[in-house]
Motif scaffolding. Sequence first.
Motif, PDB file in Angstrom:
ATOM      1  N   ILE A  44     -23.149  -5.512 -23.936  1.00 17.50           N
ATOM      2  CA  ILE A  44     -23.425  -4.499 -23.020  1.00 17.50           C
ATOM      3  C   ILE A  44     -22.203  -4.964 -21.643  1.00 17.50           C
ATOM      4  O   ILE A  44     -21.651  -4.372 -20.997  1.00 17.50           O
ATOM      5  N   THR A  45     -22.315  -6.337 -21.676  1.00 21.50           N
ATOM      6  CA  THR A  45     -21.474  -6.824 -20.491  1.00 21.50           C
ATOM      7  C   THR A  45     -19.943  -6.845 -20.526  1.00 21.50           C
ATOM      8  O   THR A  45     -19.408  -6.357 -19.856  1.00 21.50           O
ATOM      9  N   ASP A  46     -19.615  -6.723 -22.039  1.00 19.85           N
ATOM     10  CA  ASP A  46     -18.267  -6.806 -22.271  1.00 19.85           C
ATOM     11  C   ASP A  46     -17.849  -5.044 -22.076  1.00 19.85           C
ATOM     12  O   ASP A  46     -16.624  -4.914 -21.626  1.00 19.85           O
ATOM     13  N   LEU A  47     -18.481  -4.366 -22.427  1.00 20.93           N
ATOM     14  CA  LEU A  47     -18.408  -2.764 -22.326  1.00 20.93           C
ATOM     15  C   LEU A  47     -18.289  -2.400 -20.828  1.00 20.93           C
ATOM     16  O   LEU A  47     -17.362  -1.971 -20.582  1.00 20.93           O
ATOM     17  N   LEU A  48     -19.201  -3.237 -20.337  1.00 20.75           N
ATOM     18  CA  LEU A  48     -19.174  -2.504 -18.796  1.00 20.75           C
ATOM     19  C   LEU A  48     -18.071  -3.252 -18.039  1.00 20.75           C
ATOM     20  O   LEU A  48     -17.329  -2.622 -17.316  1.00 20.75           O
ATOM     21  N   TYR A  49     -17.576  -4.338 -18.434  1.00 23.58           N
ATOM     22  CA  TYR A  49     -16.372  -4.917 -18.019  1.00 23.58           C
ATOM     23  C   TYR A  49     -15.264  -4.004 -18.283  1.00 23.58           C
ATOM     24  O   TYR A  49     -14.265  -3.784 -17.434  1.00 23.58           O
ATOM     25  N   LYS A  50     -15.154  -3.503 -19.566  1.00 22.67           N
ATOM     26  CA  LYS A  50     -14.011  -2.891 -19.762  1.00 22.67           C
ATOM     27  C   LYS A  50     -13.823  -1.441 -19.061  1.00 22.67           C
ATOM     28  O   LYS A  50     -12.944  -0.905 -18.497  1.00 22.67           O
ATOM     29  N   LEU A  51     -15.194  -0.953 -18.877  1.00 23.18           N
ATOM     30  CA  LEU A  51     -15.132   0.363 -18.326  1.00 23.18           C
ATOM     31  C   LEU A  51     -14.992   0.064 -16.697  1.00 23.18           C
ATOM     32  O   LEU A  51     -14.355   0.864 -16.105  1.00 23.18           O
TER      33      LEU A  51
ATOM     34  N   SER B 274     -24.690   3.642 -27.845  1.00 21.12           N
ATOM     35  CA  SER B 274     -25.490   3.021 -28.862  1.00 21.12           C
ATOM     36  C   SER B 274     -26.238   1.588 -28.789  1.00 21.12           C
ATOM     37  O   SER B 274     -27.047   1.394 -29.564  1.00 21.12           O
ATOM     38  N   LEU B 275     -25.905   1.185 -27.430  1.00 23.02           N
ATOM     39  CA  LEU B 275     -26.743  -0.243 -27.157  1.00 23.02           C
ATOM     40  C   LEU B 275     -28.009   0.161 -26.414  1.00 23.02           C
ATOM     41  O   LEU B 275     -28.645  -0.724 -25.669  1.00 23.02           O
ATOM     42  N   ALA B 276     -28.279   1.399 -25.817  1.00 18.18           N
ATOM     43  CA  ALA B 276     -29.521   1.669 -25.114  1.00 18.18           C
ATOM     44  C   ALA B 276     -30.664   1.366 -26.169  1.00 18.18           C
ATOM     45  O   ALA B 276     -30.543   1.412 -27.239  1.00 18.18           O
ATOM     46  N   PRO B 277     -31.922   1.157 -25.429  1.00 20.42           N
ATOM     47  CA  PRO B 277     -31.890   1.197 -23.851  1.00 20.42           C
ATOM     48  C   PRO B 277     -31.732   0.165 -23.160  1.00 20.42           C
ATOM     49  O   PRO B 277     -31.184  -0.947 -23.704  1.00 20.42           O
ATOM     50  N   PHE B 278     -31.532   0.328 -21.666  1.00 23.57           N
ATOM     51  CA  PHE B 278     -31.128  -1.117 -21.057  1.00 23.57           C
ATOM     52  C   PHE B 278     -32.025  -1.651 -19.959  1.00 23.57           C
ATOM     53  O   PHE B 278     -33.109  -0.871 -19.635  1.00 23.57           O
ATOM     54  N   GLN B 279     -31.951  -2.609 -19.477  1.00 21.29           N
ATOM     55  CA  GLN B 279     -32.683  -3.436 -18.435  1.00 21.29           C
ATOM     56  C   GLN B 279     -32.400  -2.425 -17.243  1.00 21.29           C
ATOM     57  O   GLN B 279     -31.299  -2.102 -16.812  1.00 21.29           O
ATOM     58  N   ASN B 280     -33.094  -2.841 -16.318  1.00 20.10           N
ATOM     59  CA  ASN B 280     -33.152  -1.899 -15.072  1.00 20.10           C
ATOM     60  C   ASN B 280     -31.838  -2.418 -14.219  1.00 20.10           C
ATOM     61  O   ASN B 280     -31.198  -1.506 -13.488  1.00 20.10           O
ATOM     62  N   SER B 281     -31.547  -3.735 -14.370  1.00 18.51           N
ATOM     63  CA  SER B 281     -30.281  -4.220 -13.639  1.00 18.51           C
ATOM     64  C   SER B 281     -29.032  -3.588 -14.410  1.00 18.51           C
ATOM     65  O   SER B 281     -27.899  -3.154 -13.679  1.00 18.51           O
TER      66      SER B 281
ATOM     67  N   LYS C  11     -29.025  -0.707 -15.737  1.00 15.22           N
ATOM     68  CA  LYS C  11     -28.856   0.532 -15.218  1.00 15.22           C
ATOM     69  C   LYS C  11     -28.281   0.799 -13.993  1.00 15.22           C
ATOM     70  O   LYS C  11     -27.460   1.811 -13.689  1.00 15.22           O
ATOM     71  N   LEU C  12     -28.573  -0.278 -12.943  1.00 16.38           N
ATOM     72  CA  LEU C  12     -28.308  -0.294 -11.602  1.00 16.38           C
ATOM     73  C   LEU C  12     -26.479  -0.488 -11.474  1.00 16.38           C
ATOM     74  O   LEU C  12     -25.826   0.169 -10.969  1.00 16.38           O
ATOM     75  N   GLN C  13     -26.134  -1.210 -12.714  1.00 13.18           N
ATOM     76  CA  GLN C  13     -24.615  -1.582 -12.824  1.00 13.18           C
ATOM     77  C   GLN C  13     -23.968  -0.051 -13.336  1.00 13.18           C
ATOM     78  O   GLN C  13     -22.846   0.220 -13.031  1.00 13.18           O
ATOM     79  N   ILE C  14     -24.771   0.622 -14.326  1.00 12.02           N
ATOM     80  CA  ILE C  14     -24.041   1.573 -14.890  1.00 12.02           C
ATOM     81  C   ILE C  14     -23.986   2.689 -13.537  1.00 12.02           C
ATOM     82  O   ILE C  14     -23.051   3.582 -13.556  1.00 12.02           O
ATOM     83  N   TRP C  15     -25.029   2.900 -12.608  1.00  8.47           N
ATOM     84  CA  TRP C  15     -24.847   3.877 -11.608  1.00  8.47           C
ATOM     85  C   TRP C  15     -23.728   3.453 -10.962  1.00  8.47           C
ATOM     86  O   TRP C  15     -22.992   4.307 -10.329  1.00  8.47           O
ATOM     87  N   LYS C  16     -23.694   2.242 -10.445  1.00 14.28           N
ATOM     88  CA  LYS C  16     -22.604   1.795  -9.432  1.00 14.28           C
ATOM     89  C   LYS C  16     -21.318   2.332 -10.275  1.00 14.28           C
ATOM     90  O   LYS C  16     -20.321   2.660  -9.591  1.00 14.28           O
TER      91      LYS C  16
ATOM     92  N   LEU D  71     -24.051   8.402 -15.842  1.00 16.67           N
ATOM     93  CA  LEU D  71     -25.207   8.485 -15.093  1.00 16.67           C
ATOM     94  C   LEU D  71     -26.319   8.733 -15.843  1.00 16.67           C
ATOM     95  O   LEU D  71     -27.372   8.288 -15.495  1.00 16.67           O
ATOM     96  N   TYR D  72     -26.050   9.633 -16.902  1.00 18.33           N
ATOM     97  CA  TYR D  72     -27.198  10.169 -17.711  1.00 18.33           C
ATOM     98  C   TYR D  72     -27.833   9.256 -18.374  1.00 18.33           C
ATOM     99  O   TYR D  72     -29.020   9.293 -18.769  1.00 18.33           O
ATOM    100  N   LEU D  73     -26.806   8.050 -18.779  1.00 19.68           N
ATOM    101  CA  LEU D  73     -27.314   6.879 -19.713  1.00 19.68           C
ATOM    102  C   LEU D  73     -28.605   6.145 -18.947  1.00 19.68           C
ATOM    103  O   LEU D  73     -29.624   5.799 -19.594  1.00 19.68           O
ATOM    104  N   ALA D  74     -28.202   6.165 -17.540  1.00 25.63           N
ATOM    105  CA  ALA D  74     -29.440   5.359 -16.783  1.00 25.63           C
ATOM    106  C   ALA D  74     -29.984   6.261 -15.667  1.00 25.63           C
ATOM    107  O   ALA D  74     -30.247   5.721 -14.582  1.00 25.63           O
ATOM    108  N   VAL D  75     -30.248   7.554 -16.376  1.00 26.66           N
ATOM    109  CA  VAL D  75     -31.084   8.214 -15.087  1.00 26.66           C
ATOM    110  C   VAL D  75     -32.634   7.838 -14.738  1.00 26.66           C
ATOM    111  O   VAL D  75     -33.066   8.264 -13.763  1.00 26.66           O
ATOM    112  N   ASP D  76     -33.334   7.212 -15.591  1.00 32.21           N
ATOM    113  CA  ASP D  76     -34.450   6.479 -15.256  1.00 32.21           C
ATOM    114  C   ASP D  76     -34.473   5.560 -14.776  1.00 32.21           C
ATOM    115  O   ASP D  76     -35.430   4.508 -15.025  1.00 32.21           O
ATOM    116  N   VAL D  77     -33.621   5.072 -13.762  1.00 32.06           N
ATOM    117  CA  VAL D  77     -33.436   3.889 -13.104  1.00 32.06           C
ATOM    118  C   VAL D  77     -34.534   3.696 -11.958  1.00 32.06           C
ATOM    119  O   VAL D  77     -34.962   4.848 -11.470  1.00 32.06           O
TER     120      VAL D  77
END
Length: 935
Positions: free
Chosen positions: A20-27, A60-67, A69-74, A112-118
């Motif tokens: 997840i960290t790698d994917l978020l880094y790439k995104l 494909s890696l969902a669900p996520f931790q709230n932290s 999700k917050l990164q995804i929102w940002k 945003l839809y991935l982490a809508v329940d943040v």
Amino acid sequence: MRIAEISSPDLRQTQSHDSITDLLYKLEALTTEIERHSPESPLPESIPGDLRHGLTQLTSLAPFQNSVKLQIWKLSYRLWNACIDLSNFIRTSSSKITEEHAKLRQVSADLLYLAVDVSGVPSPYFKCASFFYKTGTIWHELRKYDLASNCFEKATDLTSKVEITDVSDREECRLLLDLHIARSKTAWEVSDKNLAINLLNRSKRVLFGIAENYMALANQYMYFGKLILSKNECSSVNDALKLMSEALELCEKGLRNVKKPDETLALKELRLKTLRFMAASHLQRDEFDSVLKCVRVLRDGEKGEDHPSSSVLAMKAWLGLGRHEEAEKELKNMVVNKGVPEGVWVSAMESYLQAVGTSGVETAMGVFVGLLGRCRISAGAAIRVVQRVVADCVNREGPRARAKAVAEFVSNDKVVALFSGEVAAKERSGMHALLWNCAADHFRSKDYEVSAELFEKSLLYVPHDIENRSLRAKGFRVLCLCHLALSHLDRAQEYIDEAAKLEPNIACVFLKFKIYLQNNDHNGAITQVQAMPTCIDFTPEFLSLSAHEAIACRALSVAVDSLSRLLTFFSMGKPMPTTEVIVFRTLITILIQQPQNENEVLKYMKRAHSRFSDLGPERFFGTAEVGRREQNWFALNLWNIGLKSGQEKNYDLCGELFRMCAEYYGVNIDGQIEGNNLMVCKSLILAVSAMLAGEKPSKNPLPDNEVKQAIELLERAGKILMSGSTKSHIDDDQTTMIEPHFYFIYTLSAYDLYTRINDTESKQLLLIKNYANSKYCNTNHLLQIGLNASEGPRPNTEVATFCLNTCVSLLLSSSTPDYQTVALVLRKLITITSIHKCNADDDGVYGMYKKAYRIMVGLKAGEYPVEEGKWLAMTAWNRAALPVRLGQVVEAKKWMDMGLELAGRVAGMDTYKSCMEDFVSGGRKESSESGPSGC
């Protein structure tokens, strides 16, 4: 399971976190690249694809931790804000949003839809729904309706998970309404109208009593209604009215629920607007009473300030009901209403004129003039009104009344002032063209009075400057034409004089020519014809037109002058309006129609002969059958005029005409001349005959040179006669040959001419013998030739004797001899022989008496003329007197016996015969004392 695959839950969680960290880094790296990218250049094509690929892996890696999700929102908000920057630049540069931009928005919303329940973010579902709504709006603008619908549906699902308890948050309330409206618009675009209207009806549940929501939903109903109305389909107007009614109901409901004055004011305006559209819908369905009801409600709501469209709607409704007076009042009310735009009242006038027709023209013009005094009106508006009036001038009833109203309107000083100055130059030209075309329509319809008035008014829109001199001159010329057609010759003269001052040209001269023609001033018309070639723009066609005009006016002298001048241009090699032969033919036809013009006809016939001699017959007359018809026309007219001149005893002219006739008939076209040899021969014979006949009235014999010319003509005719080429085959069994009397005239004329030349006695006799041996020989003609040869100043006894003897032979050989003529010929022969041979040829004379006696033998009493018989008997008896005196007894007895024999064959001579017998018996005793005497 392999040992390598067996791992503890902690280890798997650690590996997932790293992924997840790698994917978020790439995104984040891709987002950073977008943020740093200059909006002036396009994004690399790989970025949207890489973002979508990373998003798929992250999903494909969902669900996520709230932290996380917050990164995804940002990250989603950073990408969204970068898209907003790009969008702002696109709007400032007037470019269009591309699909690549929409794809970036879609990735941001999906993130945003991935982490809508943040946790820790207020209203996450509505914010995510907002992203999908805005992304769907962009897809809708790009006409990607499937993608737009998916976004709107996701947004709707997100908002349905949260129940709104506090309506104070107007953004969330408005989002719900906007989603319903957006879904409805998308359904409408894909032609699912039922779903679209259903979605609008659902939207009524999310209005929350907010004025803006009422207005938004009402406007959408209005928008759909206007779309249906724009199709102009009567079957769908009812659907449009339903939608308008929904909009009206929403406005009224909003007015009941909303209390703030500023909000109610907007709803009231929308309500009135809706009513106006409903009125228009009723008007489209010809529901005029419903239109008037809507207008009444509108005027009640407008509180004295009448909307511009209200008067238009009311006027059209009254027109539809046929109540023109009320429609006229509505039209006049527009003058008072200063808020009526120019386009609105011009359109109203057009509708009024179209419906009312001629009766409403004056009212419309009055309204327009009234508006001129109230407000600033453009020249274009005046053109539109005039164009509406004159559009059907020719096709509708009362075109004259319409045209006169237009003429009065456009001549109004206020209207003319609209078109003054350089600013209105284009409109001024348009008004001139409009009036000109209308006048031209009336001119073609032969309504010259109205046409003249409109042409005259069109000149008000032509500036008095050098550039427009030609246009003004053209206007004056056409006005001249109109007044010519109306026989207002003085006014026509005034206009053409003005045109000539501005632009002297051939058209002015020609129109002056027409005026003189209509005034029957033929000398003045001829003067204008003479002036035409001096014009710079002269073409020979104007002389041809002048001739046609003169012929139509029966001014034949003018036509002759025009055509004779036209003939002078053929030798110059200029392009001509017609062929030279046609001009000659027309000119000669005109001359033939006038009496005593034979000499003029001959002059132009000679001139035409000279021209085709120079050019060649085929270039002058034409080729093949056309050329032969033209040639025969000239020749036949010469023949007819020659015959007429001969009948009028104008022999000199007659001879000239027939000589020229022979020249025309002798023309060789396409190598064919044989068919006309007969007419050539006849023409030559008649020409010489006329020359000889002219001697008697003038009492002047032909001079020697003319005698020689006449002989040459006859020799030419003789060659044709002798060659047999006077035959022209008609069919296999029939031929046409020269008439016998022409051969006789030829022989008689040739004989007469030969007698005037010395040493031609042999030719004379040969000529007569040829005639006597021909098939054309006639006893009467032969007798006449014999009599002519025996009498006159130059007698030829040999010819006379031959003719008379041949005549007697021919008469006696006939099945029914004419003994009267035989007797006369015998007497003439006896006389000629007695006189010209001085009784030297006594045997010849006696032989003639003997011949007469033999003829009489066997005839019935009275068959041989009695008087001629008595003359023969008595002259034969008297011829014995001289021999008796001279003592020539035998000679005397011969003649006495002849006298007695002849007397015995003649009835009524018994007494004479007795006396003769007594004298013979006593004569033997007294022969020495006296001779015989007539009994």
